[in-house]
Motif scaffolding. Structure first.
Motif, PDB file in Angstrom:
ATOM      1  N   PHE A  11       0.883  -1.231  -0.196  1.00  0.00           N
ATOM      2  CA  PHE A  11       0.043  -0.100   0.027  1.00  0.00           C
ATOM      3  C   PHE A  11       0.804   1.054   0.087  1.00  0.00           C
ATOM      4  N   ILE A  12       1.932   1.161   0.866  1.00  0.00           N
ATOM      5  CA  ILE A  12       3.114   2.524   0.906  1.00  0.00           C
ATOM      6  C   ILE A  12       3.541   2.596  -0.350  1.00  0.00           C
ATOM      7  N   LEU A  13       4.127   1.635  -0.974  1.00  0.00           N
ATOM      8  CA  LEU A  13       4.595   1.806  -2.518  1.00  0.00           C
ATOM      9  C   LEU A  13       3.471   2.097  -3.454  1.00  0.00           C
ATOM     10  N   LYS A  14       2.288   1.574  -3.285  1.00  0.00           N
ATOM     11  CA  LYS A  14       1.323   2.184  -4.316  1.00  0.00           C
ATOM     12  C   LYS A  14       0.873   3.460  -4.291  1.00  0.00           C
ATOM     13  N   ALA A  15       0.840   3.893  -2.918  1.00  0.00           N
ATOM     14  CA  ALA A  15       0.723   5.555  -2.944  1.00  0.00           C
ATOM     15  C   ALA A  15       1.645   6.372  -3.025  1.00  0.00           C
ATOM     16  N   ILE A  16       3.086   5.950  -2.768  1.00  0.00           N
ATOM     17  CA  ILE A  16       4.243   6.896  -3.177  1.00  0.00           C
ATOM     18  C   ILE A  16       4.520   6.956  -4.527  1.00  0.00           C
ATOM     19  N   MET A  17       4.753   5.645  -5.324  1.00  0.00           N
ATOM     20  CA  MET A  17       5.349   5.620  -6.524  1.00  0.00           C
ATOM     21  C   MET A  17       4.563   4.741  -7.566  1.00  0.00           C
ATOM     22  N   GLY A  18       3.438   4.037  -7.095  1.00  0.00           N
ATOM     23  CA  GLY A  18       2.651   3.460  -7.805  1.00  0.00           C
ATOM     24  C   GLY A  18       3.337   1.907  -8.141  1.00  0.00           C
ATOM     25  N   ILE A  19       2.346   1.112  -8.232  1.00  0.00           N
ATOM     26  CA  ILE A  19       2.925  -0.434  -8.276  1.00  0.00           C
ATOM     27  C   ILE A  19       2.731  -0.813  -9.742  1.00  0.00           C
ATOM     28  N   ARG A  20       1.735  -0.489 -10.496  1.00  0.00           N
ATOM     29  CA  ARG A  20       1.245  -0.971 -11.625  1.00  0.00           C
ATOM     30  C   ARG A  20       1.722  -0.180 -12.841  1.00  0.00           C
ATOM     31  N   CYS A  21       1.835  -0.765 -14.076  1.00  0.00           N
ATOM     32  CA  CYS A  21       2.392   0.022 -15.073  1.00  0.00           C
ATOM     33  C   CYS A  21       1.301   0.518 -15.899  1.00  0.00           C
ATOM     34  N   THR A  22       1.514   1.592 -16.780  1.00  0.00           N
ATOM     35  CA  THR A  22       0.243   2.113 -17.484  1.00  0.00           C
ATOM     36  C   THR A  22      -0.378   1.043 -18.489  1.00  0.00           C
ATOM     37  N   PRO A  23      -1.465   1.148 -18.848  1.00  0.00           N
ATOM     38  CA  PRO A  23      -2.394   0.320 -19.836  1.00  0.00           C
ATOM     39  C   PRO A  23      -1.346   0.181 -21.055  1.00  0.00           C
ATOM     40  N   GLU A  24      -0.925   1.453 -21.469  1.00  0.00           N
ATOM     41  CA  GLU A  24       0.070   1.415 -22.527  1.00  0.00           C
ATOM     42  C   GLU A  24       1.204   0.530 -22.420  1.00  0.00           C
ATOM     43  N   GLU A  25       1.860   0.571 -21.303  1.00  0.00           N
ATOM     44  CA  GLU A  25       3.083  -0.216 -21.246  1.00  0.00           C
ATOM     45  C   GLU A  25       2.670  -1.677 -21.063  1.00  0.00           C
ATOM     46  N   GLU A  26       1.631  -2.040 -20.306  1.00  0.00           N
ATOM     47  CA  GLU A  26       1.052  -3.283 -20.361  1.00  0.00           C
ATOM     48  C   GLU A  26       0.729  -4.001 -21.653  1.00  0.00           C
ATOM     49  N   SER A  27       0.212  -3.189 -22.535  1.00  0.00           N
ATOM     50  CA  SER A  27      -0.107  -3.663 -23.793  1.00  0.00           C
ATOM     51  C   SER A  27       1.177  -3.573 -24.495  1.00  0.00           C
ATOM     52  N   MET A  28       2.091  -2.933 -24.526  1.00  0.00           N
ATOM     53  CA  MET A  28       3.210  -3.123 -25.178  1.00  0.00           C
ATOM     54  C   MET A  28       4.034  -4.138 -24.696  1.00  0.00           C
TER      55      MET A  28
END
Length: 439
Positions: free
Chosen positions: A404-421
């Protein structure tokens, strides 16, 4: 005293593993047949080193398994994550992990802070019965295994750096503190909890951490759409199969070397028995999975069968020595069945586990731990249940907080565009199969 990964500095001697028995004051004739403390020291150290080599080789198994089960556009990322997490685990376990797990626990909940010191050059610490560096190495490779479990579950949509930061916390703090409760002589050890080689301490801890990450991360784009479950086949079944066989081989070090001593005939006999039980439980997991898949789906999914083997291995890990052959078969078979029935359950809950690590390591790990009293009369179902719950609550809470801390500070998931690529291109710029992807 219950067997586990480590008795402590003087524990092996106290348990009788490091004494030559007859050589300490009994009949002269019997004394002449006993191994000297020096010889036992050498063989015990050799067991730790050989076991450590085999468990380290499991890092390659996890890398190949994950590389085969993710799509081709994410293979380089999984390869990078696996070599990085192994390296982080080694450094963190030296910096803080080993002492947190083993130094000064004394029936409590945590050890002490500080780096770990090896024997001096040419050291001969016969009072421990083994080289301290060999012991550290053997413990360290187990830490990396727990981190590898997380890697496969959160594949294909997690950023690299949040994952690596989580590995720092998991291998340096969460795993060692949890491990201190049992293998470090902590409160669960005092209660009589038993986990010979880590069905819960390694596999379920990794599985709980993976579950927390998968829930906060969410499923891959397109996995669950329009009320349907859309399969996302992996890049290479041969690679995944190779990874499974490597893990199977490495498991003999995982379980066998957890006997902790090889200086007596009885120890070597027990190690052989552990090897045999480990192998037959995995085989039972495979056969059970094949039969159930044919009955339920009329087709045998090879990826499920690979996980059936691993589930059989995880299931027998909590107690690989005591079971008779038929008991080992039953324990492994139930592990395989767990995979068949819980993979669809996770999909119904829309928890996206790319490689099936949660059914294999978490659910089969719980089963293996709870069934220990079935073959080991010195344990109790109640205490085993307490241990399972304690590890589950502790790891889930800690993992959720860190994620949760990582998600709040820097995000843990890539963008939809990056995931598609694909993360090979988007995150690290190196494709595993560049000619294939470019046609």
């Amino acid at each position: 005293m219950t067997k586990g990964i480590r008795y402590g500095l003087a524990g092996l001697a106290a348990a009788g593993a490091l004494t030559a028995g007859p050589a300490f004051g009994q009949e002269a004739e019997a004394a002449s047949t006993g191994a000297s403390p020096e010889v036992q020291y050498i063989f015990n150290t050799l067991l730790f080193l050989i076991g450590g080599f085999l468990v380290m080789w499991m890092a390659a198994g996890f890398a190949m398994l994950e590389a085969g089960l993710v799509r081709s556009k994410n293979v380089s990322m999984q390869s990078l994550k696996n070599i990085a997490l192994y390296s982080i685990a080694g450094i963190m376990y030296w910096l803080v992990g080993y002492n947190l797990m083993y130094s000064g626990v004394d029936g409590g909940f945590i050890g002490s802070l500080g780096t770990y010191a090896f024997d001096p050059v040419g050291g001969d610490a016969l009072d421990t019965g083994y080289s301290t560096a060999s012991d550290w190495f053997f413990q360290m490779v187990f830490v990396a295994t727990a981190a590898s479990i997380v890697s496969g579950t959160v594949a294909e949509r997690m950023k690299l750096w949040p994952f690596l930061i989580f590995v720092v916390v998991l291998t340096g703090f969460i795993y060692p503190i949890a491990g201190s409760w049992q293998w470090g002589g902590g409160w669960l050890s005092e209660m009589g909890f038993s986990d010979f080689a880590g069905s819960t301490l390694v596999h379920s801890v990794g599985g709980w951490a993976a579950l927390a990450g998968a829930i906060l991360l969410g499923a891959r784009a397109g996995k669950y759409e329009d009320g349907k479950i859309n399969p996302m086949p992996g890049s290479s079944i041969p690679l995944a199969t190779l990874g499974t066989f490597i893990l199977w081989l490495g498991w003999f070090g995982f379980n066998g070397a957890s006997q902790l001593a090889m200086g007596t005939i009885s120890d070597v006999t027990d190690i052989s028995r552990i090897f045999a039980n480990t192998n037959i439980a995995a085989a039972a997991g495979v056969v059970t999975t094949v039969i159930l898949l044919q009955i339920l789906y009329k087709k045998v999914d090879v990826t499920m069968v690979l996980n059936g083997a691993l589930a059989g291995l995880v299931s027998i890990t909590a107690e690989p020595l005591a079971p008779a052959v038929w008991q080992a078969i039953l324990i492994g078979a139930v592990g395989g069945a767990i995979v068949v029935f819980t993979v669809p359950l996770l999909d119904k809950l829309k928890i996206d586990d790319v490689v099936g690590a949660i059914p294999v390591h978490l659910f089969a790990g719980i089963w293996g731990t709870l069934i220990v009293p079935f073959s080991n009369a010195d344990t109790s179902y109640g205490v085993q249940l307490v241990g399972v719950i304690a590890y589950g609550v502790f790891t889930l809470v800690c993992a959720f907080i860190v994620w949760f801390i990582l998600k709040a500070i820097m995000g843990i998931r890539c963008t939809p565009e990056e995931e598609s690529m694909g993360l090979d291109k988007a995150e690290i710029g190196v494709e595993a199969y560049p000619e294939f992807s470019r046609g």
